[in-house]
Design a protein around this motif. Structure first.
Motif, PDB file in Angstrom:
ATOM      1  N   SER A   1       6.424   1.417 -10.289  1.00 27.13           N
ATOM      2  CA  SER A   1       7.674   1.016  -9.649  1.00 27.13           C
ATOM      3  C   SER A   1       7.482   0.048  -8.491  1.00 27.13           C
ATOM      4  O   SER A   1       8.391  -0.709  -8.173  1.00 27.13           O
ATOM      5  CB  SER A   1       8.410   2.246  -9.105  1.00 27.13           C
ATOM      6  OG  SER A   1       8.806   3.095 -10.148  1.00 27.13           O
ATOM      7  N   ASN A   2       6.306   0.091  -7.848  1.00 22.06           N
ATOM      8  CA  ASN A   2       6.121  -0.670  -6.614  1.00 22.06           C
ATOM      9  C   ASN A   2       4.993  -1.688  -6.669  1.00 22.06           C
ATOM     10  O   ASN A   2       4.787  -2.402  -5.700  1.00 22.06           O
ATOM     11  CB  ASN A   2       5.899   0.282  -5.446  1.00 22.06           C
ATOM     12  CG  ASN A   2       7.054   1.240  -5.293  1.00 22.06           C
ATOM     13  OD1 ASN A   2       6.914   2.429  -5.546  1.00 22.06           O
ATOM     14  ND2 ASN A   2       8.208   0.738  -4.923  1.00 22.06           N
ATOM     15  N   ASN A   3       4.275  -1.739  -7.773  1.00 25.81           N
ATOM     16  CA  ASN A   3       3.172  -2.682  -7.928  1.00 25.81           C
ATOM     17  C   ASN A   3       2.252  -2.649  -6.710  1.00 25.81           C
ATOM     18  O   ASN A   3       1.835  -3.683  -6.193  1.00 25.81           O
ATOM     19  CB  ASN A   3       3.703  -4.097  -8.183  1.00 25.81           C
ATOM     20  CG  ASN A   3       2.644  -5.022  -8.751  1.00 25.81           C
ATOM     21  OD1 ASN A   3       1.602  -4.590  -9.223  1.00 25.81           O
ATOM     22  ND2 ASN A   3       2.906  -6.315  -8.696  1.00 25.81           N
ATOM     23  N   ALA A   4       1.958  -1.445  -6.232  1.00 27.33           N
ATOM     24  CA  ALA A   4       1.091  -1.272  -5.067  1.00 27.33           C
ATOM     25  C   ALA A   4      -0.343  -1.630  -5.434  1.00 27.33           C
ATOM     26  O   ALA A   4      -0.906  -1.062  -6.366  1.00 27.33           O
ATOM     27  CB  ALA A   4       1.169   0.163  -4.561  1.00 27.33           C
ATOM     28  N   GLN A   5      -0.912  -2.560  -4.691  1.00 26.88           N
ATOM     29  CA  GLN A   5      -2.291  -2.949  -4.946  1.00 26.88           C
ATOM     30  C   GLN A   5      -3.274  -1.974  -4.319  1.00 26.88           C
ATOM     31  O   GLN A   5      -4.441  -1.945  -4.683  1.00 26.88           O
ATOM     32  CB  GLN A   5      -2.592  -4.350  -4.389  1.00 26.88           C
ATOM     33  CG  GLN A   5      -1.645  -5.416  -4.826  1.00 26.88           C
ATOM     34  CD  GLN A   5      -0.695  -5.792  -3.690  1.00 26.88           C
ATOM     35  OE1 GLN A   5      -0.131  -4.931  -3.033  1.00 26.88           O
ATOM     36  NE2 GLN A   5      -0.516  -7.083  -3.480  1.00 26.88           N
ATOM     37  N   ILE A   6      -2.798  -1.202  -3.349  1.00 27.69           N
ATOM     38  CA  ILE A   6      -3.651  -0.242  -2.643  1.00 27.69           C
ATOM     39  C   ILE A   6      -2.981   1.117  -2.637  1.00 27.69           C
ATOM     40  O   ILE A   6      -1.774   1.235  -2.425  1.00 27.69           O
ATOM     41  CB  ILE A   6      -3.919  -0.701  -1.194  1.00 27.69           C
ATOM     42  CG1 ILE A   6      -4.713  -2.009  -1.198  1.00 27.69           C
ATOM     43  CG2 ILE A   6      -4.653   0.380  -0.404  1.00 27.69           C
ATOM     44  CD1 ILE A   6      -4.927  -2.615   0.179  1.00 27.69           C
ATOM     45  N   MET A   7      -3.797   2.127  -2.852  1.00 19.85           N
ATOM     46  CA  MET A   7      -3.347   3.508  -2.738  1.00 19.85           C
ATOM     47  C   MET A   7      -4.184   4.169  -1.656  1.00 19.85           C
ATOM     48  O   MET A   7      -5.396   3.930  -1.582  1.00 19.85           O
ATOM     49  CB  MET A   7      -3.533   4.240  -4.056  1.00 19.85           C
ATOM     50  CG  MET A   7      -3.052   5.670  -3.996  1.00 19.85           C
ATOM     51  SD  MET A   7      -3.394   6.583  -5.512  1.00 19.85           S
ATOM     52  CE  MET A   7      -5.147   6.738  -5.384  1.00 19.85           C
TER      53      MET A   7
ATOM     54  N   SER B   1       0.850  -1.187   0.000  1.00 18.79           N
ATOM     55  CA  SER B   1       0.000   0.000   0.000  1.00 18.79           C
ATOM     56  C   SER B   1       0.883   1.234   0.000  1.00 18.79           C
ATOM     57  O   SER B   1       1.887   1.275   0.714  1.00 18.79           O
ATOM     58  CB  SER B   1      -0.892  -0.009   1.249  1.00 18.79           C
ATOM     59  OG  SER B   1      -1.636   1.192   1.336  1.00 18.79           O
ATOM     60  N   ALA B   2       0.492   2.223  -0.781  1.00 17.35           N
ATOM     61  CA  ALA B   2       1.274   3.459  -0.891  1.00 17.35           C
ATOM     62  C   ALA B   2       0.380   4.674  -0.682  1.00 17.35           C
ATOM     63  O   ALA B   2      -0.697   4.763  -1.276  1.00 17.35           O
ATOM     64  CB  ALA B   2       1.947   3.542  -2.254  1.00 17.35           C
ATOM     65  N   GLN B   3       0.831   5.578   0.141  1.00 20.69           N
ATOM     66  CA  GLN B   3       0.134   6.838   0.341  1.00 20.69           C
ATOM     67  C   GLN B   3       0.512   7.773  -0.804  1.00 20.69           C
ATOM     68  O   GLN B   3       1.697   7.967  -1.081  1.00 20.69           O
ATOM     69  CB  GLN B   3       0.544   7.448   1.678  1.00 20.69           C
ATOM     70  CG  GLN B   3      -0.043   8.804   1.939  1.00 20.69           C
ATOM     71  CD  GLN B   3       0.643   9.493   3.107  1.00 20.69           C
ATOM     72  OE1 GLN B   3       1.740   9.120   3.507  1.00 20.69           O
ATOM     73  NE2 GLN B   3       0.000  10.507   3.627  1.00 20.69           N
ATOM     74  N   CYS B   4      -0.484   8.354  -1.465  1.00 20.11           N
ATOM     75  CA  CYS B   4      -0.219   9.220  -2.623  1.00 20.11           C
ATOM     76  C   CYS B   4      -1.086  10.476  -2.567  1.00 20.11           C
ATOM     77  O   CYS B   4      -2.291  10.387  -2.333  1.00 20.11           O
ATOM     78  CB  CYS B   4      -0.523   8.476  -3.927  1.00 20.11           C
ATOM     79  SG  CYS B   4       0.429   6.972  -4.152  1.00 20.11           S
ATOM     80  N   HIS B   5      -0.450  11.612  -2.826  1.00 21.37           N
ATOM     81  CA  HIS B   5      -1.174  12.873  -2.861  1.00 21.37           C
ATOM     82  C   HIS B   5      -0.889  13.682  -4.116  1.00 21.37           C
ATOM     83  O   HIS B   5      -1.255  14.848  -4.204  1.00 21.37           O
ATOM     84  CB  HIS B   5      -0.866  13.704  -1.605  1.00 21.37           C
ATOM     85  CG  HIS B   5      -1.437  13.093  -0.382  1.00 21.37           C
ATOM     86  ND1 HIS B   5      -0.677  12.727   0.698  1.00 21.37           N
ATOM     87  CD2 HIS B   5      -2.711  12.743  -0.083  1.00 21.37           C
ATOM     88  CE1 HIS B   5      -1.459  12.192   1.622  1.00 21.37           C
ATOM     89  NE2 HIS B   5      -2.692  12.176   1.165  1.00 21.37           N
ATOM     90  N   ASP B   6      -0.230  13.058  -5.079  1.00 14.88           N
ATOM     91  CA  ASP B   6       0.038  13.735  -6.343  1.00 14.88           C
ATOM     92  C   ASP B   6       0.056  12.691  -7.456  1.00 14.88           C
ATOM     93  O   ASP B   6       0.197  11.497  -7.205  1.00 14.88           O
ATOM     94  CB  ASP B   6       1.354  14.519  -6.290  1.00 14.88           C
ATOM     95  CG  ASP B   6       2.547  13.624  -6.013  1.00 14.88           C
ATOM     96  OD1 ASP B   6       3.023  12.958  -6.956  1.00 14.88           O
ATOM     97  OD2 ASP B   6       2.993  13.573  -4.854  1.00 14.88           O
TER      98      ASP B   6
END
Length: 154
Positions: free
Chosen positions: A98-104, A83-88
């Motif tokens: 780059s990270n194949n994050a299944q959750i944002m 999971s990756a926190q994203c604001h942009d």
């Protein structure tokens, strides 16, 4: 794609706006709550979305809380989840590429709903391509497996 979406009470309004937007992009949306502005604890929502991704009931998840931090930490406690926190927009694209994050995750007290829609669209419009990043993801997942086998993860 089948997308799980969830929030705590701090982000209920943003979740509702973004949920409609995701559906308008042609994705199937499964809402894991919360369902009002009544106070709830977010970990259960994050665990449910992450578990359904882990068991292939969902393809991706988008979670909202006040900052996006707590939801991301909680989701990352489910084995196999990134999971990756994203604001942009750039971070959202890189979370997948780059990270194949299944959750944002997104913080409703950090950005507004219109930017959140653009960030979500950027995340959903790209797919992990492997390459040099696959080697790094493998290293991360192997470390997680090592800890699980040794009983030191969690």
């Amino acid at each position: 794609m089948k997308i799980g979406i969830g929030s705590d009470h701090n982000a209920f309004q943003m979740k509702e706006e973004v949920k409609s937007y995701i559906a308008s992009l042609g994705h199937e949306v499964v809402d894991y709550g919360c369902y009002s502005e009544d106070a709830i604890d977010y970990p259960g929502v994050a665990f449910n979305v992450a578990t359904d991704i882990q068991t292939n009931k969902l393809e991706r998840g988008i979670l909202f809380c006040g900052t996006g931090i707590g939801m991301s930490i909680a989701a990352n406690k489910v084995p196999g989840i990134r999971s990756a926190q994203c604001h942009d927009v750039f971070s959202a694209e890189r979370a997948q590429l780059s990270n194949n994050a299944q959750i944002m995750t997104i913080g409703a007290k950090v950005i507004g709903a219109e930017l959140a829609k653009k960030v979500v669209e950027s995340y959903l419009n790209v797919s992990f391509q492997g390459g040099n990043s696959a080697r790094k993801i493998d290293q991360i997942m192997n470390k997680e497996k090592e800890h699980l086998l040794n009983g030191t993860c969690g």
